[in-house]
Write a protein that holds these residues in place. Structure first.
Motif, PDB file in Angstrom:
ATOM      1  N   PHE A 137       6.129   7.979 -15.063  1.00  0.00           N
ATOM      2  CA  PHE A 137       4.982   7.064 -15.007  1.00  0.00           C
ATOM      3  C   PHE A 137       3.748   7.888 -14.666  1.00  0.00           C
ATOM      4  CE2 PHE A 137       8.785   4.791 -13.687  1.00  0.00           C
ATOM      5  CZ  PHE A 137       8.813   3.758 -14.604  1.00  0.00           C
ATOM      6  N   ALA A 138       2.817   7.911 -15.584  1.00  0.00           N
ATOM      7  CA  ALA A 138       1.650   8.789 -15.479  1.00  0.00           C
ATOM      8  C   ALA A 138       0.949   8.690 -14.124  1.00  0.00           C
ATOM      9  CB  ALA A 138       0.665   8.481 -16.596  1.00  0.00           C
ATOM     10  N   GLY A 139       0.946   7.513 -13.543  1.00  0.00           N
ATOM     11  CA  GLY A 139       0.248   7.346 -12.268  1.00  0.00           C
ATOM     12  C   GLY A 139       0.578   5.998 -11.675  1.00  0.00           C
ATOM     13  N   ARG A 140      -0.088   5.699 -10.604  1.00  0.00           N
ATOM     14  CA  ARG A 140       0.196   4.434  -9.954  1.00  0.00           C
ATOM     15  C   ARG A 140      -0.118   3.252 -10.865  1.00  0.00           C
ATOM     16  NH1 ARG A 140       0.608   3.182  -4.698  1.00  0.00           N
ATOM     17  NH2 ARG A 140       0.461   0.997  -4.143  1.00  0.00           N
ATOM     18  N   ASP A 141      -1.236   3.333 -11.554  1.00  0.00           N
ATOM     19  CA  ASP A 141      -1.603   2.257 -12.463  1.00  0.00           C
ATOM     20  C   ASP A 141      -0.535   2.052 -13.522  1.00  0.00           C
ATOM     21  OD1 ASP A 141      -3.878   1.945 -11.041  1.00  0.00           O
ATOM     22  OD2 ASP A 141      -5.184   2.969 -12.471  1.00  0.00           O
ATOM     23  N   ALA A 142      -0.091   3.169 -14.090  1.00  0.00           N
ATOM     24  CA  ALA A 142       0.922   3.094 -15.135  1.00  0.00           C
ATOM     25  C   ALA A 142       2.207   2.482 -14.587  1.00  0.00           C
ATOM     26  CB  ALA A 142       1.196   4.489 -15.703  1.00  0.00           C
TER      27      ALA A 142
ATOM     28  N   THR B 137       0.820  -1.209   0.000  1.00  0.00           N
ATOM     29  CA  THR B 137       0.000   0.000   0.000  1.00  0.00           C
ATOM     30  C   THR B 137       0.860   1.267   0.000  1.00  0.00           C
ATOM     31  OG1 THR B 137      -0.138  -0.043   2.411  1.00  0.00           O
ATOM     32  CG2 THR B 137      -1.890  -1.151   1.216  1.00  0.00           C
ATOM     33  N   ALA B 138       2.115   1.102  -0.333  1.00  0.00           N
ATOM     34  CA  ALA B 138       3.026   2.245  -0.319  1.00  0.00           C
ATOM     35  C   ALA B 138       2.534   3.365  -1.244  1.00  0.00           C
ATOM     36  CB  ALA B 138       4.428   1.803  -0.732  1.00  0.00           C
ATOM     37  N   THR B 139       2.807   4.573  -0.834  1.00  0.00           N
ATOM     38  CA  THR B 139       2.405   5.771  -1.577  1.00  0.00           C
ATOM     39  C   THR B 139       3.369   6.033  -2.730  1.00  0.00           C
ATOM     40  OG1 THR B 139       1.585   6.711   0.460  1.00  0.00           O
ATOM     41  CG2 THR B 139       2.013   8.228  -1.308  1.00  0.00           C
ATOM     42  N   MET B 140       2.905   6.797  -3.706  1.00  0.00           N
ATOM     43  CA  MET B 140       3.785   7.201  -4.798  1.00  0.00           C
ATOM     44  C   MET B 140       4.989   7.953  -4.243  1.00  0.00           C
ATOM     45  SD  MET B 140       2.634   6.185  -7.726  1.00  0.00           S
ATOM     46  CE  MET B 140       3.033   7.255  -9.114  1.00  0.00           C
ATOM     47  N   ASP B 141       4.754   8.720  -3.208  1.00  0.00           N
ATOM     48  CA  ASP B 141       5.842   9.465  -2.591  1.00  0.00           C
ATOM     49  C   ASP B 141       6.872   8.511  -1.994  1.00  0.00           C
ATOM     50  OD1 ASP B 141       6.718  12.256  -1.778  1.00  0.00           O
ATOM     51  OD2 ASP B 141       6.779  11.221   0.146  1.00  0.00           O
ATOM     52  N   GLU B 142       6.391   7.470  -1.344  1.00  0.00           N
ATOM     53  CA  GLU B 142       7.313   6.486  -0.765  1.00  0.00           C
ATOM     54  C   GLU B 142       8.082   5.760  -1.857  1.00  0.00           C
ATOM     55  OE1 GLU B 142       5.495   4.637   3.132  1.00  0.00           O
ATOM     56  OE2 GLU B 142       3.921   4.792   1.646  1.00  0.00           O
ATOM     57  N   VAL B 143       7.392   5.437  -2.930  1.00  0.00           N
ATOM     58  CA  VAL B 143       8.048   4.764  -4.049  1.00  0.00           C
ATOM     59  C   VAL B 143       9.153   5.655  -4.615  1.00  0.00           C
ATOM     60  CG1 VAL B 143       7.748   3.889  -6.396  1.00  0.00           C
ATOM     61  CG2 VAL B 143       6.023   3.404  -4.663  1.00  0.00           C
ATOM     62  N   ALA B 144       8.821   6.927  -4.761  1.00  0.00           N
ATOM     63  CA  ALA B 144       9.797   7.867  -5.305  1.00  0.00           C
ATOM     64  C   ALA B 144      11.025   7.962  -4.396  1.00  0.00           C
ATOM     65  CB  ALA B 144       9.147   9.240  -5.472  1.00  0.00           C
ATOM     66  N   ARG B 145      10.764   8.141  -3.104  1.00  0.00           N
ATOM     67  CA  ARG B 145      11.880   8.273  -2.170  1.00  0.00           C
ATOM     68  C   ARG B 145      12.720   7.000  -2.140  1.00  0.00           C
ATOM     69  NH1 ARG B 145      11.632  12.850   0.310  1.00  0.00           N
ATOM     70  NH2 ARG B 145       9.655  13.971   0.380  1.00  0.00           N
ATOM     71  N   ALA B 146      12.068   5.856  -2.234  1.00  0.00           N
ATOM     72  CA  ALA B 146      12.803   4.591  -2.235  1.00  0.00           C
ATOM     73  C   ALA B 146      13.738   4.510  -3.439  1.00  0.00           C
ATOM     74  CB  ALA B 146      11.832   3.423  -2.240  1.00  0.00           C
ATOM     75  N   ALA B 147      13.336   5.130  -4.527  1.00  0.00           N
ATOM     76  CA  ALA B 147      14.160   5.108  -5.734  1.00  0.00           C
ATOM     77  C   ALA B 147      15.158   6.258  -5.732  1.00  0.00           C
ATOM     78  CB  ALA B 147      13.272   5.181  -6.976  1.00  0.00           C
ATOM     79  N   GLY B 148      15.056   7.137  -4.723  1.00  0.00           N
ATOM     80  CA  GLY B 148      15.992   8.241  -4.633  1.00  0.00           C
ATOM     81  C   GLY B 148      15.663   9.400  -5.555  1.00  0.00           C
ATOM     82  N   ILE B 149      14.406   9.496  -5.965  1.00  0.00           N
ATOM     83  CA  ILE B 149      14.007  10.615  -6.828  1.00  0.00           C
ATOM     84  C   ILE B 149      12.802  11.307  -6.198  1.00  0.00           C
ATOM     85  CG2 ILE B 149      14.832   9.489  -8.915  1.00  0.00           C
ATOM     86  CD1 ILE B 149      11.972   8.718  -9.541  1.00  0.00           C
ATOM     87  N   SER B 150      12.418  12.431  -6.770  1.00  0.00           N
ATOM     88  CA  SER B 150      11.277  13.158  -6.232  1.00  0.00           C
ATOM     89  C   SER B 150       9.979  12.631  -6.850  1.00  0.00           C
ATOM     90  CB  SER B 150      11.409  14.643  -6.523  1.00  0.00           C
ATOM     91  OG  SER B 150      11.156  14.879  -7.888  1.00  0.00           O
ATOM     92  N   ARG B 151       8.893  12.957  -6.153  1.00  0.00           N
ATOM     93  CA  ARG B 151       7.596  12.503  -6.646  1.00  0.00           C
ATOM     94  C   ARG B 151       7.304  13.091  -8.018  1.00  0.00           C
ATOM     95  NH1 ARG B 151       1.896  13.460  -5.707  1.00  0.00           N
ATOM     96  NH2 ARG B 151       2.361  15.518  -4.911  1.00  0.00           N
ATOM     97  N   ALA B 152       7.729  14.335  -8.229  1.00  0.00           N
ATOM     98  CA  ALA B 152       7.504  14.988  -9.517  1.00  0.00           C
ATOM     99  C   ALA B 152       8.178  14.211 -10.642  1.00  0.00           C
ATOM    100  CB  ALA B 152       8.022  16.421  -9.462  1.00  0.00           C
ATOM    101  N   THR B 153       9.411  13.825 -10.402  1.00  0.00           N
ATOM    102  CA  THR B 153      10.140  13.078 -11.426  1.00  0.00           C
ATOM    103  C   THR B 153       9.520  11.709 -11.671  1.00  0.00           C
ATOM    104  OG1 THR B 153      12.176  14.200 -10.804  1.00  0.00           O
ATOM    105  CG2 THR B 153      12.390  12.181 -12.067  1.00  0.00           C
ATOM    106  N   LEU B 154       9.122  11.074 -10.583  1.00  0.00           N
ATOM    107  CA  LEU B 154       8.469   9.779 -10.753  1.00  0.00           C
ATOM    108  C   LEU B 154       7.235   9.929 -11.634  1.00  0.00           C
ATOM    109  CD1 LEU B 154       8.168   6.784 -10.027  1.00  0.00           C
ATOM    110  CD2 LEU B 154       6.883   7.466  -7.999  1.00  0.00           C
ATOM    111  N   HIS B 155       6.502  11.027 -11.407  1.00  0.00           N
ATOM    112  CA  HIS B 155       5.293  11.272 -12.187  1.00  0.00           C
ATOM    113  C   HIS B 155       5.596  11.601 -13.629  1.00  0.00           C
ATOM    114  CE1 HIS B 155       1.097  11.239 -11.111  1.00  0.00           C
ATOM    115  NE2 HIS B 155       1.462  11.247  -9.836  1.00  0.00           N
ATOM    116  N   ARG B 156       6.775  12.156 -13.877  1.00  0.00           N
ATOM    117  CA  ARG B 156       7.137  12.468 -15.259  1.00  0.00           C
ATOM    118  C   ARG B 156       7.374  11.197 -16.068  1.00  0.00           C
ATOM    119  NH1 ARG B 156      10.397  16.511 -12.698  1.00  0.00           N
ATOM    120  NH2 ARG B 156       9.441  18.571 -12.945  1.00  0.00           N
TER     121      ARG B 156
END
Lengths: 182, 182
Positions: B42-47, B21-40
């Motif tokens: 992958f359009a969203g969680r589904d994507a 149930t991890a958040t997009m923010d948690e996923v981003a931080r785990a990868a060492g990037i910002s949520r904005a970049t993660l969103h750039r």
DNA sequence: CTCGTGTGAGACAAGAATGTCTCACACGAG
DNA sequence: CTCGTGTGAGACATTCTTGTCTCACACGAG
């Protein structure tokens, strides 16, 4: 008219296994009750998951008790163990996939279960029944994995539920290779 | 400066395996990037999850290709298969636990993988290497389960990652029982 | 019948997550 | 240096989820 708590927990486990992000509303509908009623019995999502964990642990402990792991040969003990676990396989599969539980407390209960199961493999190794190049820890983890796999596969209709015990014990104990002897 | 897509996907799989149930923010931080970049990327969680699935499928197909499942004995093919799967075991473990994917399309790709793996067991049964009382479907599911178990156990430090191939193939093929012969 | 209990349906606010946007900045190419 | 690209930080509105509440109703006990 009272809600069947056990039924709710089983439905929740079955649903959350397939879709771990399911909402409380989906969980409620899967159990055939309203969200309001679900909330009356479980304060929130956390409480539900914790109840699921406690219920699963209790059922597994009962299964281990019923399996009388200390009696007879280790092989027979494993057979009895798998047979007793079958009714709660769905619950166990959910909990096994929900690794986050193991971190925030409650891990003690699981450790106790792990130890009880691992001790069967230790006993089997000590009396020469089981090979010693596969650690009891791994055999325990593998048992969990096989139980979860079988539960999921049965739920998806890929394997016959009636072969549950046979498929798991035969593979775990005997492996896939054909044997000339016995 | 471009983000390492492969690294992001692996981080996401590792995190989501532990905490689905991890958040997009948690996923981003785990990868060492910002949520904005993660969103750039992958359009969203589904994507993100879909990309995870496609990436996992591609890696698994490559692993199957590298394993040359049609060559040599079925046992050797299984050995090669597990060895090639090891690097993507974490990804596979996540996808295997995320059963919701199998329902809403994309199941074709998984069916193809299933078939390729199951065919090894079919071949082994036909040439007498493998016992015939365990169905290829079950052996395939069991392989998934063992790979996922081993990946999780290794991630948790309960088993040694270096024994990955040995633990899985020995258990899957030979079982836990001690053998007098050979 | 009458009452009490437990439930379903739905409204509601509070909170969390998501998706989008802007701005500043670091970096490499030219 | 100057520019373009890609990133981080954060604001923002929207949507979803959650938790709580109220009301009506079905049911069984008395």
């Amino acid at each position: 008219m009272a809600v069947d708590r056990d039924h709710v927990l089983r439905s929740a486990a079955a649903l959350l296994t397939r879709k771990s992000t399911a909402t409380m509303d989906e969980v409620a509908r899967a159990a055939g009750i309203s969200r309001a009623t679900l909330h009356r019995h479980f304060a929130g999502r956390d409480a539900l998951v914790r109840a699921l964990e406690e219920h699963g642990i209790a059922e597994c402990e009962a299964a281990l008790d019923a399996a009388r792991l200390d009696e007879g040969s280790a092989s027979d003990a494993v057979h009895r163990l798998v047979r007793e676990i079958e009714p709660v396989a769905g619950l166990l599969a959910f909990l096994y996939g929900e690794n986050e539980l193991w971190e925030d407390g409650g891990g003690d209960s699981w450790s106790r279960l792990d130890l009880r199961i691992a001790s069967v493999f230790v006993r089997g190794q000590q009396n020469g029944e089981f090979r010693i190049d596969l650690s009891p820890v791994w055999l325990t983890e593998a048992l969990y994995g096989l139980v979860a796999s079988c539960a999921w596969a049965a739920q998806a209709g890929r394997v016959a539920p009636k072969d549950f015990t046979h498929m798991i014990t035969e593979l775990l104990l005997g492996g896939a290779l054909r044997r000339e002897e016995s």
